[in-house]
Motif scaffolding. Structure first.
Motif, PDB file in Angstrom:
ATOM      1  N   VAL A 114       1.240   3.615   3.645  1.00  0.00           N
ATOM      2  CA  VAL A 114       2.188   2.808   4.092  1.00  0.00           C
ATOM      3  C   VAL A 114       4.042   3.159   3.468  1.00  0.00           C
ATOM      4  CG1 VAL A 114       3.079   0.238   5.560  1.00  0.00           C
ATOM      5  CG2 VAL A 114       1.285   0.553   4.211  1.00  0.00           C
ATOM      6  N   ARG A 115       3.713   2.843   2.187  1.00  0.00           N
ATOM      7  CA  ARG A 115       5.221   2.778   1.806  1.00  0.00           C
ATOM      8  C   ARG A 115       5.376   4.668   2.316  1.00  0.00           C
ATOM      9  NH1 ARG A 115       3.123   0.325  -2.556  1.00  0.00           N
ATOM     10  NH2 ARG A 115       3.465   2.143  -3.623  1.00  0.00           N
ATOM     11  N   ALA A 116       4.909   5.640   2.080  1.00  0.00           N
ATOM     12  CA  ALA A 116       4.633   7.457   2.179  1.00  0.00           C
ATOM     13  C   ALA A 116       5.408   7.490   3.892  1.00  0.00           C
ATOM     14  CB  ALA A 116       3.862   7.527   1.836  1.00  0.00           C
ATOM     15  N   ALA A 117       4.206   6.549   4.540  1.00  0.00           N
ATOM     16  CA  ALA A 117       4.732   7.277   5.758  1.00  0.00           C
ATOM     17  C   ALA A 117       6.275   6.337   6.574  1.00  0.00           C
ATOM     18  CB  ALA A 117       3.549   6.224   6.963  1.00  0.00           C
ATOM     19  N   ALA A 118       6.475   5.012   5.935  1.00  0.00           N
ATOM     20  CA  ALA A 118       8.050   4.500   6.518  1.00  0.00           C
ATOM     21  C   ALA A 118       8.959   5.410   5.968  1.00  0.00           C
ATOM     22  CB  ALA A 118       8.044   3.084   5.853  1.00  0.00           C
ATOM     23  N   ALA A 119       8.998   5.626   4.741  1.00  0.00           N
ATOM     24  CA  ALA A 119       9.606   6.748   3.880  1.00  0.00           C
ATOM     25  C   ALA A 119      10.314   7.654   4.593  1.00  0.00           C
ATOM     26  CB  ALA A 119       9.078   6.888   2.280  1.00  0.00           C
ATOM     27  N   ASN A 120       8.517   8.617   5.427  1.00  0.00           N
ATOM     28  CA  ASN A 120       9.361   9.876   5.993  1.00  0.00           C
ATOM     29  C   ASN A 120       9.998   9.357   6.912  1.00  0.00           C
ATOM     30  OD1 ASN A 120       7.911  12.958   5.720  1.00  0.00           O
ATOM     31  ND2 ASN A 120       5.412  11.897   5.555  1.00  0.00           N
ATOM     32  N   GLU A 171       1.073  -1.094   0.334  1.00  0.00           N
ATOM     33  CA  GLU A 171       0.080   0.239  -0.017  1.00  0.00           C
ATOM     34  C   GLU A 171       1.127   1.002   0.077  1.00  0.00           C
ATOM     35  OE1 GLU A 171      -3.201   0.643  -0.338  1.00  0.00           O
ATOM     36  OE2 GLU A 171      -3.979  -1.804  -0.792  1.00  0.00           O
ATOM     37  N   ALA A 172       0.384   1.885  -1.205  1.00  0.00           N
ATOM     38  CA  ALA A 172       1.592   3.521  -1.193  1.00  0.00           C
ATOM     39  C   ALA A 172       0.947   4.162   0.311  1.00  0.00           C
ATOM     40  CB  ALA A 172       1.074   4.016  -2.226  1.00  0.00           C
TER      41      ALA A 172
END
Length: 599
Positions: free
Chosen positions: A308-314, A305-306
């Motif tokens: 989730v990836r965005a939150a982790a990337a942050n 899920e994008a």
């Protein structure tokens, strides 16, 4: 107030005290059909209470308010807020329990924001109860709410356990723990949600033994709840619980549940784990981070899920910063960097944008050689990304790289990216790059700036969007502050003054705005000799808007000029403008004359 039939006659007539009449009117407004009047009266409740005095506030006003709680939500919200500040108006802490009945009613209403405000006020006044009053008055209220028929009262109770628990006897403490346990397994998901959201807060006030015996089992149950909205709130509680437990208990009591949450079937739960990752990392310590959280973080960076990836990337930079120093570099290079490289070309622009806002920070952690070899290619790829936000986020964090490797390494790729952003069709993107221009100028140096970026800065001054022209003017002032008056005299001022002859009156006005902004930074000599003659010449402009801006400019730059120029050059022009046919020109000219004391 007590008879509720005719408070006006009761208060102003029976006592024969006309000074209370306005207060009686306010109270009457509490029962008016017009919502706005009721709201205004509620907002003046402290005035009413002051006029009534503490005894009548307790015996008349509060019962009246308690009996009439069936109003519009905004009125109830205002009332819930007011009552939280009423302690002194009812006679101080000794009588603070008188405020509980109306707040208890407000804590059961249907509208969530009203209940939340009532709970907030109850939490506030709980601190003003003595331990005895807390047990006699406050704790029974919490019990009533916790066992209420409606879920609304039970959700409100969840927010009150932690404020009374530390100050009551051990018998009452046991009852409070039992009530909280019951609410954690309530049939209604909204109540379980409320309990899960307060689990961490409640854990913090409990004795360690009860954290282990009660809270952990509740945490495990809520983290396996059938509703994902409950499970994700349990993740939040995990941070608080982990900080309370000794290191040796974490592995057995917390980690199985946390591992399960990081792989939850609902993306919302995984998102919450990603969002709280840095806090979890600090709470569980370096050893568990190395063994458990590193693989979990890798999985979140690769999540399907994008969001989730965005939150982790942050969290990439923060996660890497908090890794144990002895093997930080090795963990990043082996486990995190491969995931980061994949995210640079992610299919989702929000993921790439989130990464771009933090990736530059890795250069200070990994040092010069690793930055040049491994990170630089990623930065360059992001500077060429088709998404403007990605390019913008890289440019806005250049200072991190400048510290480590110097900006020259990036300058060749930087320039095309800046130019593209500067000419982007979306004016907000253009605006954002203007705001970074002084920072870039400082990092790239005056020569690079003059050669490559000066033309852009001048082009923004004639942009078709006013906000861009305004920002570009402000940008020039910051550049002059950075590079000095001499640079301005040679590079900027001639170009700005050249716009005074532009056929478009908006561009001629921009000249005046620039002069206003630059005069102080450039100083008296440049302003008097180069800028002033142009402003004076523009006083004959055919467009009234330009003429009245001339008057405003003369007022603005007047303090920078010497007194001789003010009297011999500025004064005659302003006097002429003060007789202009246009009302606005006259007005601003007369204002300038009075402000500059030229009359």
């Amino acid at each position: 107030v007590a008879d509720c039939c005719n408070p006006v006659s009761k208060m102003a007539g029976a006592d024969g005290d006309d000074s209370l009449y306005p207060i009686a009117v306010l109270i009457d407004e509490l029962r008016n059909e017009d919502v706005q009047l009721r709201l205004n009266s509620i907002k003046k409740l402290s005035t009413i209470a002051l006029a009534l005095g503490v005894e009548r506030t307790r015996t008349e006003l509060l019962p009246f308010l308690t009996d009439t709680i069936y109003d519009e939500d905004e009125v109830l919200l205002a009332l819930a807020e007011q009552l939280g500040n009423f302690t002194m108006l009812v006679g101080g802490p000794e009588y603070v329990h008188c405020l509980l009945p109306p707040l208890e009613s407000l804590a059961t209403v249907e509208e969530t924001v009203v209940r939340d405000k009532a709970v907030e006020s109850l939490r506030k006044i709980s601190q003003e109860h003595s331990p005895v009053d807390l047990e006699v008055h406050f704790e029974p209220l919490v019990k009533r709410l916790a066992s209420g028929d409606w879920f609304t009262s039970r959700t409100s109770a969840c927010g009150l356990f932690s404020v009374c628990y530390p100050r009551v006897s051990s018998t009452v403490k046991a009852e409070i723990r039992q009530h909280f346990r019951t609410l954690c397994s309530d049939d209604t998901p909204m109540v379980r949600r409320a309990a899960a959201s307060k689990l961490g807060e409640f854990a913090k006030v409990l004795e360690l033994d009860y954290v282990k015996s009660d809270i952990i089992s509740l945490f495990t149950a809520l983290a396996s709840d059938e509703q994902d909205s409950v499970r994700l709130l349990a993740v939040e509680a995990c941070v608080s619980i982990a900080t309370l437990l000794p290191q040796e208990d974490l592995e057995t009591l917390v980690m199985p549940t946390l591992r399960q949450a990081a792989e939850d079937k609902s993306w919302r739960v995984r998102y919450m784990v990603a969002d709280k990752f840095s806090e979890l990392q600090k709470a569980v310590g370096p050893e568990i981070t190395k063994n458990d959280l590193v693989p979990a973080f890798q999985n979140l960076l690769k999540d399907c899920e994008a969001e989730v990836r965005a939150a982790a990337a942050n969290k990439v930079k923060e996660f890497c910063e908090n890794l144990p120093e002895d093997n930080r570099e090795q963990i990043i290079m082996t486990h995190i960097l491969p995931c980061v490289k994949e995210l640079v070309s992610d299919t989702n622009q929000h993921v790439k944008s989130a990464l771009a806002s933090v990736i530059m920070g890795l250069s200070t952690i990994l040092g010069k050689d690793n930055t040049i070899e491994h990170l630089l290619p990623l930065f360059l790829a992001q500077l060429k990304d088709e998404c403007p936000e990605v390019r913008l986020n890289i440019i806005s964090n250049l200072d991190c790289v400048n510290e480590v490797i110097g900006i020259r390494q990036l300058s060749q790729s930087l320039l095309p990216a800046i130019v593209e952003l500067a000419e982007d069709a979306k004016w907000r993107v253009r605006l954002a790059i203007i705001e970074y221009m002084p920072l870039l100028a400082g990092q790239l140096g005056v020569e690079f700036f003059d050669e490559k970026l000066n033309t852009l800065c001048m082009a923004w001054l004639i942009d078709h969007v006013y906000a861009i022209r305004e920002a570009a003017t402000c940008n020039l002032m910051k550049l002059v502050e950075k590079f000095g008056a001499e640079w301005a005299q040679n590079t900027i001022v001639p170009k700005v003054l050249g716009m005074a002859n532009d056929p478009n009156y908006l561009h001629r006005m921009t000249t005046l705005f620039c002069i206003n902004a630059l005069s102080e930074a450039c100083g008296q000599e440049i302003t008097t000799k180069q800028m002033l003659p142009v402003v004076l010449k523009m006083s004959n402009d055919q467009v009234a808007n330009v003429r009245f801006n001339v008057a405003k400019s003369l007022q603005k730059i007047g303090p920078v000029l010497d007194s001789n120029a003010l009297q011999t050059e500025v004064k005659p022009v302003l006097e002429k403008l003060a007789t202009d046919t246009d009302m606005d020109v006259k007005y601003f000219a007369q204002e300038a004359i009075s402000v500059l004391a030229l009359a």
